[in-house]
Design a protein around this motif. Sequence first.
Motif, PDB file in Angstrom:
ATOM      1  N   ALA A   1       0.825  -1.202   0.000  1.00 44.40           N
ATOM      2  CA  ALA A   1       0.000   0.000   0.000  1.00 44.40           C
ATOM      3  C   ALA A   1       0.862   1.255   0.000  1.00 44.40           C
ATOM      4  N   LEU A   2       2.112   1.135   0.482  1.00 43.06           N
ATOM      5  CA  LEU A   2       3.009   2.289   0.537  1.00 43.06           C
ATOM      6  C   LEU A   2       4.442   1.786   0.614  1.00 43.06           C
ATOM      7  N   VAL A   3       5.342   2.483  -0.084  1.00 40.73           N
ATOM      8  CA  VAL A   3       6.766   2.159  -0.050  1.00 40.73           C
ATOM      9  C   VAL A   3       7.510   3.374   0.498  1.00 40.73           C
TER      10      VAL A   3
ATOM     11  N   GLY B   1      16.557   6.041  -5.260  1.00 41.10           N
ATOM     12  CA  GLY B   1      16.346   5.370  -6.537  1.00 41.10           C
ATOM     13  C   GLY B   1      15.278   4.297  -6.445  1.00 41.10           C
ATOM     14  N   THR B   2      15.247   3.561  -5.325  1.00 34.66           N
ATOM     15  CA  THR B   2      14.227   2.526  -5.143  1.00 34.66           C
ATOM     16  C   THR B   2      12.847   3.148  -5.036  1.00 34.66           C
ATOM     17  N   LEU B   3      12.734   4.248  -4.290  1.00 38.64           N
ATOM     18  CA  LEU B   3      11.435   4.912  -4.132  1.00 38.64           C
ATOM     19  C   LEU B   3      10.936   5.442  -5.475  1.00 38.64           C
ATOM     20  N   LEU B   4      11.838   6.030  -6.260  1.00 43.45           N
ATOM     21  CA  LEU B   4      11.430   6.571  -7.555  1.00 43.45           C
ATOM     22  C   LEU B   4      11.063   5.446  -8.528  1.00 43.45           C
ATOM     23  N   THR B   5      11.778   4.319  -8.457  1.00 42.19           N
ATOM     24  CA  THR B   5      11.428   3.180  -9.304  1.00 42.19           C
ATOM     25  C   THR B   5      10.054   2.631  -8.921  1.00 42.19           C
ATOM     26  N   ALA B   6       9.793   2.524  -7.619  1.00 41.11           N
ATOM     27  CA  ALA B   6       8.492   2.042  -7.168  1.00 41.11           C
ATOM     28  C   ALA B   6       7.371   2.946  -7.668  1.00 41.11           C
ATOM     29  N   SER B   7       7.621   4.252  -7.676  1.00 39.62           N
ATOM     30  CA  SER B   7       6.588   5.202  -8.094  1.00 39.62           C
ATOM     31  C   SER B   7       6.441   5.253  -9.613  1.00 39.62           C
ATOM     32  N   ALA B   8       7.570   5.397 -10.324  1.00 38.05           N
ATOM     33  CA  ALA B   8       7.508   5.641 -11.762  1.00 38.05           C
ATOM     34  C   ALA B   8       7.356   4.371 -12.590  1.00 38.05           C
ATOM     35  N   VAL B   9       7.993   3.280 -12.175  1.00 37.36           N
ATOM     36  CA  VAL B   9       7.987   2.045 -12.963  1.00 37.36           C
ATOM     37  C   VAL B   9       6.887   1.095 -12.492  1.00 37.36           C
ATOM     38  N   LEU B  10       6.790   0.896 -11.175  1.00 28.56           N
ATOM     39  CA  LEU B  10       5.832  -0.062 -10.634  1.00 28.56           C
ATOM     40  C   LEU B  10       4.495   0.566 -10.289  1.00 28.56           C
ATOM     41  N   GLU B  11       4.407   1.893 -10.393  1.00 28.15           N
ATOM     42  CA  GLU B  11       3.158   2.618 -10.163  1.00 28.15           C
ATOM     43  C   GLU B  11       2.576   2.322  -8.776  1.00 28.15           C
ATOM     44  N   LEU B  12       3.459   2.372  -7.770  1.00 29.69           N
ATOM     45  CA  LEU B  12       3.055   2.169  -6.382  1.00 29.69           C
ATOM     46  C   LEU B  12       3.164   3.477  -5.622  1.00 29.69           C
ATOM     47  N   PRO B  13       2.325   3.698  -4.597  1.00 29.81           N
ATOM     48  CA  PRO B  13       2.489   4.890  -3.758  1.00 29.81           C
ATOM     49  C   PRO B  13       3.825   4.822  -3.024  1.00 29.81           C
ATOM     50  N   ALA B  14       4.589   5.887  -3.089  1.00 30.19           N
ATOM     51  CA  ALA B  14       5.888   5.951  -2.416  1.00 30.19           C
ATOM     52  C   ALA B  14       6.017   7.293  -1.717  1.00 30.19           C
ATOM     53  N   ALA B  15       6.701   7.295  -0.588  1.00 25.02           N
ATOM     54  CA  ALA B  15       6.878   8.523   0.189  1.00 25.02           C
ATOM     55  C   ALA B  15       8.285   8.543   0.762  1.00 25.02           C
ATOM     56  N   ARG B  16       8.836   9.712   0.852  1.00 27.07           N
ATOM     57  CA  ARG B  16      10.163   9.895   1.432  1.00 27.07           C
ATOM     58  C   ARG B  16      10.033  10.290   2.891  1.00 27.07           C
ATOM     59  N   CYS B  17      11.131  10.179   3.619  1.00 27.17           N
ATOM     60  CA  CYS B  17      11.127  10.593   5.024  1.00 27.17           C
ATOM     61  C   CYS B  17      12.547  10.984   5.414  1.00 27.17           C
TER      62      CYS B  17
ATOM     63  N   PRO C   1       5.865  12.647  -1.968  1.00 29.73           N
ATOM     64  CA  PRO C   1       5.300  13.268  -0.766  1.00 29.73           C
ATOM     65  C   PRO C   1       6.109  12.913   0.471  1.00 29.73           C
ATOM     66  N   ASP C   2       5.995  13.773   1.474  1.00 34.54           N
ATOM     67  CA  ASP C   2       6.670  13.548   2.756  1.00 34.54           C
ATOM     68  C   ASP C   2       5.839  12.579   3.583  1.00 34.54           C
ATOM     69  N   LEU C   3       6.462  11.515   4.051  1.00 35.98           N
ATOM     70  CA  LEU C   3       5.745  10.515   4.838  1.00 35.98           C
ATOM     71  C   LEU C   3       5.146  11.110   6.102  1.00 35.98           C
ATOM     72  N   GLU C   4       5.833  12.090   6.686  1.00 37.28           N
ATOM     73  CA  GLU C   4       5.371  12.684   7.945  1.00 37.28           C
ATOM     74  C   GLU C   4       4.373  13.809   7.726  1.00 37.28           C
ATOM     75  N   GLU C   5       4.298  14.320   6.496  1.00 39.81           N
ATOM     76  CA  GLU C   5       3.326  15.371   6.180  1.00 39.81           C
ATOM     77  C   GLU C   5       2.668  15.044   4.844  1.00 39.81           C
ATOM     78  N   PRO C   6       1.905  13.966   4.789  1.00 42.99           N
ATOM     79  CA  PRO C   6       1.330  13.544   3.493  1.00 42.99           C
ATOM     80  C   PRO C   6       0.386  14.563   2.897  1.00 42.99           C
ATOM     81  N   ALA C   7      -0.223  15.418   3.738  1.00 44.45           N
ATOM     82  CA  ALA C   7      -1.150  16.413   3.200  1.00 44.45           C
ATOM     83  C   ALA C   7      -0.436  17.429   2.327  1.00 44.45           C
ATOM     84  N   ALA C   8       0.878  17.641   2.615  1.00 41.32           N
ATOM     85  CA  ALA C   8       1.636  18.614   1.815  1.00 41.32           C
ATOM     86  C   ALA C   8       1.864  18.101   0.402  1.00 41.32           C
TER      87      ALA C   8
END
Length: 462
Positions: A309-311, A317-333, A361-368
């Motif tokens: 549900a979230l990566v 690079g892994t987060l961007l691959t999950a988002s751009a290639v695998l089309e999964l929700p990803a968030a940084r922290c 998106p920021d994992l700690e501030e997803p609304a942003a």
Amino acid sequence: MSPARRVRLLVAGTAQGVALLAAALDVGLLAERPPEEGPPEERLPEGDEERVLLVANTAAVPETTPAPDALPGFAPLRRRFDRVLSWNDVIRPLHPGHWVPRADDAPLWERQVRALWGLEDAEVELVVEDVHTAPAQALARIFPDAPLDVYATGAAAYGPTPGRLDPLLGTRVRRLLHPGLLPGLSPLLLAEFGVEPRAVPAGALRAVLAESARELPPPDAPGRCALLVGQDPDAPGALAAGEEERLQARMLRALRALGHRTVVFAPHPAAPEHRVRALRERAGRLGVELSAAEGSPPPEVLCERLRPALVTGFPPGTLLTASAVLELPAARCGTDAVLARMAPYENADRVPAVIAEALLPDLEEPAAGGGRGEETRTELAGLVRAMAFCMWPRVHPELRGEAERFLAAHPGDRVRRHFPRRRLALLALPGALPAGLEPVARSETVRRAARRARALGRRVRR
């Protein structure tokens, strides 16, 4: 005249590299040969080429860290290669992450390697990752006539070449393969040599990851879980153990606040076991059930197997691959903290981290949220090129004008925090002084007084 036998050595130090090479082979990117490589009658058809995967385990302690061909998910990709060899076995006890033969010894090594691998008088072509690192430089020196293809597994392709590469090596590179994570943003890696960038289609890369994922056992996590990806403890600029643990605690608290009660942790193969246990205990105290993936499968393959549900986690690079290639929700922290501690400024991981901060998106501030619009991507392209000049001004002197215009147009702290004032001052770029003092610094009267003061100082020192 019959064409010579051709052997393509595909060098991989990571599972991500093997996956990208497999996808490039599937779509024929490596079968294309530039027209200047000889008359058509002397070119070999694709079927007469031998593909040899050369695995280089560059972990700090290779004996305790599995090589890419020993990780779960490799077996389905094995059929794309005629042979799989180990670079570590050839040069042991030397470390592949550091050793490069002396120029005088290179011909001896070429004869030895050709005899050992049965290459005889075959034409050798090299496909390497990170042409500035030891395995690639060692093989390029051993095979001085071999043309080079370079690949990048993540967003590092959009950053500048790490330092001034020997022109005799850089001009041998024919093309740069990359996963095309940011359509519309042109890679800067090796751009100073006019290397042609070629994006590996996202569909081909995802198909390879899906093929690998089918080898993994069924997930134990009930329902859709969150995936937490660990960092490589041996990577340049990796966080110290204490900082890593504190940031992982922040990630777990943020995941719990978002309602995730089941988390799968994907540790790096080189991660110590005691840190995994400590993270599991910390998650238990927060009321989160954390399980570690068995066998340390590549995180991208695990993403495709779990479809979480979230990566989140460390490697941008892994987060961007999950988002751009695998089309999964990803968030940084904690990207801002990682960037603040990253040293030196020329660290090759800086640009991928900045890209992840801008787009995810920021994992700690997803609304942003994370800016994904055209305006954000346009600003990101200018930011990356300005940073490239500041990181390596002698490599990309042609970017000075773009850097000056970008910095002048973005005086806010949101952008300027990526540029240390001392570095801006050394390069005479906008932003070296606080905004209130810049008009004073540009004053001709002040500049004339400064020149007189410097001249007086020189006379006093004499």
